[in-house]
Design an enzyme around this catalytic site. Structure first.
Site, mmCIF file in Angstrom:
data_model
loop_
_atom_site.group_PDB
_atom_site.id
_atom_site.type_symbol
_atom_site.label_atom_id
_atom_site.label_comp_id
_atom_site.label_asym_id
_atom_site.label_seq_id
_atom_site.Cartn_x
_atom_site.Cartn_y
_atom_site.Cartn_z
ATOM 1 N N LYS A 39 0.842 -1.205 0.000
ATOM 2 C CA LYS A 39 0.000 0.000 0.000
ATOM 3 C C LYS A 39 0.873 1.250 0.000
ATOM 4 C CE LYS A 39 -3.985 1.925 2.549
ATOM 5 N NZ LYS A 39 -4.875 1.748 3.717
ATOM 6 N N SER A 114 -9.677 1.716 2.898
ATOM 7 C CA SER A 114 -8.851 2.485 1.997
ATOM 8 C C SER A 114 -7.796 1.642 1.272
ATOM 9 C CB SER A 114 -8.140 3.597 2.779
ATOM 10 O OG SER A 114 -7.254 3.040 3.759
ATOM 11 N N SER A 138 -9.913 -0.606 7.095
ATOM 12 C CA SER A 138 -9.351 -0.419 5.751
ATOM 13 C C SER A 138 -8.696 -1.648 5.155
ATOM 14 C CB SER A 138 -8.341 0.738 5.761
ATOM 15 O OG SER A 138 -9.006 1.962 5.963
#
Length: 434
Positions: A39, A114, A138
């Site tokens: 990420k 996210s 997330s």
């Protein structure tokens, strides 16, 4: 297997990646030659790291996060950085400054957020494993929406050194993969003590998933099936819990009254921490250089307005207000009292049961643009934020479909019992395949 490089040209039709490495080097180790996506809020030396924000466009970290160092030590090939809601603020990955990621199962729908880029990269088969971060769901939300497995570890079990966090007391790095076994394998690599993170716990993860759950007590809080939960999603999750019961677990209904205040406590806490954490992005320490011909306040305001997206500015303002003189006791202090109630509820329930189970998300993946109202977006986090407030481990494992889209079963456990939530998820995964 000896070292070498992985050629990575994924044909990324769902826009999961912000940066890819065409030739990704790897060495020997547990993950030798395994393509892993990271990420974009986790620091990677020599690879741009933007947090999905224009204000960090062009930023290249001079060091690796602890988890990235651990991946490299075990031979993994870091093949790219994945898209995300800006600074982790969102539930859809639509809040990225570089455009939305699409759900691999239906390009008209969001992948969740996210960590939507990481989930999409795994679900589409571009990589076997990925790292995400979980502040209020997330990792688990995109795992549920994309039909993969995602674990939010116990707070402190994985070092946050090198993570560009926006809410330090809530955020945790965790593994995402297509199967429980791969999630467990990746957790074993990234978990462990790191002196550079003051919250790090000396608790390595050395575990092989075991599907034996006879005699296990599974609590099911009524509040996890309350208002806002799609009845079809609830049915799939109850079917999954019934399967666990058939495998020998005992299912016990219970209550978690603190759920009524959990979402409010979460948003006051995370926005307050965002207000403090993101102050350093000012055009001096980070981000494009400020105009030095203007006053500091003018330049600061201009740079942040240009660099931050709408949702980030909204949360900074909400947090600054909650912390301001005269309102601290009215909002922040009350949020911390409510957070303590959530912790006590978990502690009370874990004296009676071994794990808690319920849906990961109230609905299936939204359509792109469907959640334009911030409040309705925030409400979709209601089932995932309690685990972050209490710091306990929680995993999402696929448990069927509604309208062709995946549904996630969430298993939450006691502090430092990540192994147990992995085992329950593994039991469901293997039991469902028999």
């Amino acid at each position: 297997m000896t070292g070498g490089s992985v050629h990575f040209d994924p044909g990324d039709t769902c826009r999961a990646f912000l940066t890819t490495l065409r030739e990704a080097p790897y060495t020997t180790g547990t993950l030798s030659g395994v393509a892993v996506a990271v990420k974009d809020n986790i620091s990677t030396i020599g690879i741009p790291t933007t947090c999905g924000s224009k204000i960090l466009s062009g930023y290249v970290p001079p060091y690796d996060a602890h988890v990235v160092s651990r991946l490299k030590e075990e031979g993994a090939a870091i093949v790219g950085k994945t898209n995300m809601d800006e600074f982790g603020m969102g539930t859809t990955t639509e809040n990225s400054a570089f455009g939305p990621t699409l759900n691999p199962l239906d390009h008209e729908r969001v992948p969740g957020g996210s960590s939507g880029g990481s989930a999409a990269a795994v679900a589409s088969g571009m990589v076997r494993m990925a790292l995400g971060t979980d502040t209020g769901g997330s990792i688990r939300c995109p795992s549920a929406f994309c039909g993969i497995v995602g674990l939010k570890p116990t707070y402190g079990r994985v070092s946050r050194y090198g993570l560009i966090a926006y809410a330090n007391s809530l955020e945790q790095i965790g593994p995402m993969a297509a199967s429980v076994s791969d999630v467990s394998l990746l957790m074993g690599v990234i978990a462990g003590y790191d002196a550079r993170d003051s919250t790090s716990r000396d608790a390595p993860y050395c575990h092989t998933p075991d599907m034996e759950i006879r005699g296990l007590k599974i609590g099911v809080p009524e509040e996890f099936f309350g208002e806002g939960v799609d009845p079809r999603v609830a049915t799939r999750v109850w079917d999954a819990i019934s399967l666990l019961e058939q495998l020998g677990a005992e299912v016990i209904s219970c209550r978690m009254p603190s759920m009524a205040y959990a979402l409010a406590a979460y948003y006051v806490t995370c926005t307050s921490e965002a207000s403090s954490n993101l102050a350093r992005f000012d055009g001096v320490r980070y981000g494009p250089a400020a105009d030095t011909k203007k006053t500091w306040h003018e330049a600061f305001q201009e740079r942040r307005k240009e660099g931050f997206g709408k949702e980030v500015r909204r949360r900074i303002m909400l947090g600054t207000f909650a912390l301001s003189s005269g309102y601290y006791g009215k909002y922040y202090a009350k949020a911390q009292a409510a957070r303590e109630d959530v912790r006590r509820d978990f502690a009370r329930l874990f004296r009676e049961v071994d794990v808690l189970a319920g849906p990961t998300m109230p609905t299936i993946a939204f359509r792109l643009g469907e959640k334009s109202d911030p409040l309705s977006m925030y409400l979709s986090d209601i089932l995932t934020v309690p685990a972050n407030l209490a710091g306990v481990p929680a995993i999402s494992v696929p448990c069927g479909k509604v309208d062709g889209m995946p549904v996630g079963l969430q298993i939450m456990g006691q502090h430092m019992e990540d192994e147990r939530v992995v085992d329950v998820a593994y039991a469901y995964e293997q039991g469902g395949n028999q």
